[in-house]
Enzyme design. Structure first.
Site, PDB file in Angstrom:
ATOM      1  N   LEU A 209      10.514  39.247  75.144  1.00 19.48           N
ATOM      2  CA  LEU A 209       9.916  39.767  74.101  1.00 19.48           C
ATOM      3  C   LEU A 209      10.710  40.608  73.147  1.00 19.48           C
ATOM      4  CD1 LEU A 209       6.766  41.435  76.262  1.00 19.48           C
ATOM      5  CD2 LEU A 209       7.386  38.954  75.448  1.00 19.48           C
ATOM      6  N   HIS A 210      10.869  39.905  72.046  1.00 21.28           N
ATOM      7  CA  HIS A 210      11.868  40.789  71.231  1.00 21.28           C
ATOM      8  C   HIS A 210      11.146  41.109  69.845  1.00 21.28           C
ATOM      9  CE1 HIS A 210      15.962  41.576  69.720  1.00 21.28           C
ATOM     10  NE2 HIS A 210      15.303  41.255  68.457  1.00 21.28           N
ATOM     11  N   GLU A 212      10.971  42.495  66.199  1.00 20.96           N
ATOM     12  CA  GLU A 212      11.738  42.454  64.847  1.00 20.96           C
ATOM     13  C   GLU A 212      12.666  43.721  64.629  1.00 20.96           C
ATOM     14  OE1 GLU A 212      10.775  41.132  60.359  1.00 20.96           O
ATOM     15  OE2 GLU A 212       9.339  42.437  61.320  1.00 20.96           O
ATOM     16  N   CYS A 213      13.736  43.226  64.171  1.00 19.22           N
ATOM     17  CA  CYS A 213      14.653  44.525  63.778  1.00 19.22           C
ATOM     18  C   CYS A 213      15.694  44.057  62.796  1.00 19.22           C
ATOM     19  CB  CYS A 213      15.502  44.970  64.925  1.00 19.22           C
ATOM     20  SG  CYS A 213      16.711  46.339  64.788  1.00 19.22           S
ATOM     21  N   ARG A 253       9.765  49.847  66.460  1.00 16.41           N
ATOM     22  CA  ARG A 253       8.803  50.263  67.713  1.00 16.41           C
ATOM     23  C   ARG A 253       7.111  50.192  67.249  1.00 16.41           C
ATOM     24  NH1 ARG A 253      12.870  53.604  69.670  1.00 16.41           N
ATOM     25  NH2 ARG A 253      11.721  55.314  69.302  1.00 16.41           N
ATOM     26  N   THR A 273      16.277  59.456  69.135  1.00 12.59           N
ATOM     27  CA  THR A 273      14.939  58.148  68.829  1.00 12.59           C
ATOM     28  C   THR A 273      13.937  58.864  69.342  1.00 12.59           C
ATOM     29  OG1 THR A 273      14.622  55.917  68.710  1.00 12.59           O
ATOM     30  CG2 THR A 273      15.536  57.000  70.760  1.00 12.59           C
ATOM     31  N   ASP A 285       6.258  54.991  71.144  1.00 11.78           N
ATOM     32  CA  ASP A 285       6.326  53.723  70.986  1.00 11.78           C
ATOM     33  C   ASP A 285       5.023  53.241  70.640  1.00 11.78           C
ATOM     34  OD1 ASP A 285       6.438  50.719  71.066  1.00 11.78           O
ATOM     35  OD2 ASP A 285       7.966  50.833  72.985  1.00 11.78           O
ATOM     36  N   ARG A 287       4.154  50.074  69.773  1.00 13.44           N
ATOM     37  CA  ARG A 287       3.890  48.513  69.806  1.00 13.44           C
ATOM     38  C   ARG A 287       2.865  48.057  70.714  1.00 13.44           C
ATOM     39  NH1 ARG A 287       9.854  47.052  71.526  1.00 13.44           N
ATOM     40  NH2 ARG A 287       9.626  49.025  72.803  1.00 13.44           N
TER      41      ARG A 287
END
Length: 353
Positions: A209-210, A212-213, A253, A273, A285, A287
């Site tokens: 699971l990546h 977007e960045c 995130r 962060t 987070d 997400r």
């Protein structure tokens, strides 16, 4: 207007600096986003200059306007009573942590109760979906360009409405035999992508699971480990029997690109962060890994080997009906620019590094 259409209109109105009326069983509120307001819009929305300020509990606690118990309750809102000196520039200073050092707060400010906490919490969610700072001028029972229910905002990007939009063969550098599948949720226009590498053979796929960045994946940022993780995952999946890379449109995130860059600016001031996100008014987070579970389900996969160091991803998939039969470690080497970031992930968000 249907609830889902109203939610889409509300997002557009918020970004354009128009007021939105949010209803709930407890009552209704009208909100004007501080970030997109100007003197004219504020005067039209609140001619009597009596609108209070609505902030996230985390942001309010950062400013010592709410207790730490409130800050520990994600998604709740704190209402700040309007004072004579609380004009638009002062409201912007409350909303934007980039101004915390440059703009000493006048105060004192007083937190007051809100009659519609459900609608207030929905406003904070709407701001995150719009990519705006979670801060509003608020009027009980006021008018807006569009009216939307708190429930419609909660359901606006629900994973259950995600569908496969298109798929095609896509040879990639690590594997010529690959297929790309695009998923779309018509209600929020987000387009997530799966890259299937190799041929499904009935065994649980190796899945990454990546999120977007843009800065890491495309521009090669050294502040995070996203780019190296993405490319290493593609190679590891290609070296396995078969697998799937899920590319999730949940930048920063889940707080969006603009707010992620604001978090970067706070990190330059010395915040880690986690603290940067909280100072902005967001959850640590935000997400939703239910999106990934829905994508896997649509691809016919309910058991996976998960390439991750983040236990929240394991829990998110499991909670949405996808069994993680194995967690496969996925750690990258630190560099001088991201060492503190990786330490924070290990020490404060439980990453198994």
């Amino acid at each position: 207007m249907s609830d889902l259409r109203a939610a889409a209109h509300a997002l557009d109105a918020l970004r354009r600096g128009w007021p939105v009326r949010i209803s709930s069983p407890q009552g209704s509120i009208a909100v004007l986003a501080v970030e997109t307001a100007d003197d004219g819009r504020l005067a039209a929305f609140d001619p009597a200059a009596r609108a209070d300020i609505l902030l996230s509990s985390g942001r309010a606690a950062t400013l010592k306007l709410a207790n730490q118990l409130a800050a520990a309750t994600p998604g709740t809102a704190v209402r700040i009573e309007r004072a004579p000196w609380l004009d638009l520039p002062a409201a912007v200073a409350l909303a934007d942590p980039a101004l915390d050092l440059a703009t000493p707060l006048k105060g004192p400010y007083r937190a007051v109760s809100t009659a519609s906490p459900e609608a207030a919490a929905a406003a904070l969610r709407l701001a995150r979906l719009a990519g705006l700072l979670p801060a509003f001028f608020v009027i009980d029972g006021g008018a807006g360009e569009v009216e939307v229910s708190a429930d419609a905002i909660a359901d606006q990007d629900a994973p259950v409405r995600l569908v496969i939009a298109a798929r095609a063969r896509l040879p990639v550098e690590v594997a010529e035999h690959s297929e790309i599948v695009a998923f779309r949720n018509a209600d929020d226009a987000a387009e997530h992508v799966a890259l299937i590498i190799g041929t499904p053979d009935g065994t649980p796929p190796l899945v990454r699971l990546h999120s977007e960045c843009l800065t890491g994946d495309v521009l090669g940022s050294l502040k995070c480990d996203c780019g190296p993780q993405l490319h290493a995952a593609l190679h590891e999946i290609a070296d396995s029997a078969w697998g799937i890379l899920l590319y999730l449109r949940q930048e920063g995130r889940g707080i969006g690109l603009v707010n992620k860059l604001r978090a970067y600016a706070l990190q330059d001031q010395g915040y880690d962060t986690v603290d940067a996100n909280v100072r902005l008014g967001f959850d640590i987070d935000a997400r939703d890994f239910g999106v990934a579970a829905r994508m896997l389900t649509l691809l016919g996969q309910d058991k996976v080997r998960l390439l991750t160091n983040n236990p929240a991803k394991v829990a998110g998939l499991e909670a949405s009906g996808v069994t993680v039969v194995e967690r496969v470690a996925h750690a990258m080497e630190a560099n001088p620019h991201n060492r503190a970031y990786l330490d924070t992930k290990r020490d404060r968000t439980g990453h198994q590094l």
